[in-house]
Design an enzyme around this catalytic site. Structure first.
Site, PDB file in Angstrom:
ATOM      1  N   CYS A   7      35.030  49.763  60.620  1.00 40.57           N
ATOM      2  CA  CYS A   7      33.763  49.091  60.292  1.00 40.57           C
ATOM      3  C   CYS A   7      32.705  50.110  59.855  1.00 40.57           C
ATOM      4  CB  CYS A   7      33.304  48.301  61.516  1.00 40.57           C
ATOM      5  SG  CYS A   7      31.622  47.657  61.418  1.00 40.57           S
TER       6      CYS A   7
ATOM      7  N   CYS B 170      29.409  49.909  61.737  1.00 38.56           N
ATOM      8  CA  CYS B 170      29.612  50.416  63.103  1.00 38.56           C
ATOM      9  C   CYS B 170      29.526  51.938  63.119  1.00 38.56           C
ATOM     10  CB  CYS B 170      30.981  49.999  63.651  1.00 38.56           C
ATOM     11  SG  CYS B 170      31.216  48.221  63.809  1.00 38.56           S
TER      12      CYS B 170
END
Length: 144
Positions: A68, A71
């Site tokens: 991600c 993230c």
């Protein structure tokens, strides 16, 4: 002098820490590791419940995954917020790829998602990448 129970992130031992020492470099009475590390701790399914339920300080958990992009871009900001709020809020991370049962248990539908736990119960959640100042502001709005 009142004290709070704080779980050691290394061994899971319970430690009684006087409120006036929350900002100090307190060590675990069992394993002597730092109780308040200056970085988020990684939680797995085996330690998640103990860490979120037995700590008397609020625990902010970042649910993330290595693939991600948002993230990964938020990770240094999350660490910066952890340093700034050391001794007031405990910061933890859960890799949803490795701990799929936790992602399912908390119905994580998008990442990054941050869940705030107080006294073992989820109090609030927010999804999406945030900067350190935004994380601190959001926690302040939650009464932390």
């Amino acid at each position: 002098m009142t004290a709070l129970m704080v779980v050691c992130p290394s061994c899971g031992g319970l430690n009684r820490v006087p409120r006036e020492r929350l900002g100090d470099n307190a060590k675990c009475g069992k394993c002597h590791a730092e109780i308040f590390p200056d970085h988020p701790v990684n939680l797995d399914a085996a330690h998640f419940s103990t860490y979120t339920q037995k700590n008397e300080l609020p625990v902010l958990v970042d649910f993330w995954a290595p693939w991600c992009g948002p993230c990964r871009s938020m990770a240094p900001q999350f660490e910066q917020a952890a340093r700034a709020l050391r001794g007031r809020v405990l910061f933890a991370k859960v890799n949803t790829e490795e701990e799929q049962s936790l992602g399912a248990r908390f119905q994580i539908r998008s990442i990054p998602s941050m869940l705030l736990f107080k006294n073992g119960k989820e109090q609030a959640r927010v999804s999406g990448a945030m900067g350190a100042a935004d994380i601190q502001r959001w926690l302040g709005a939650q009464g932390v």
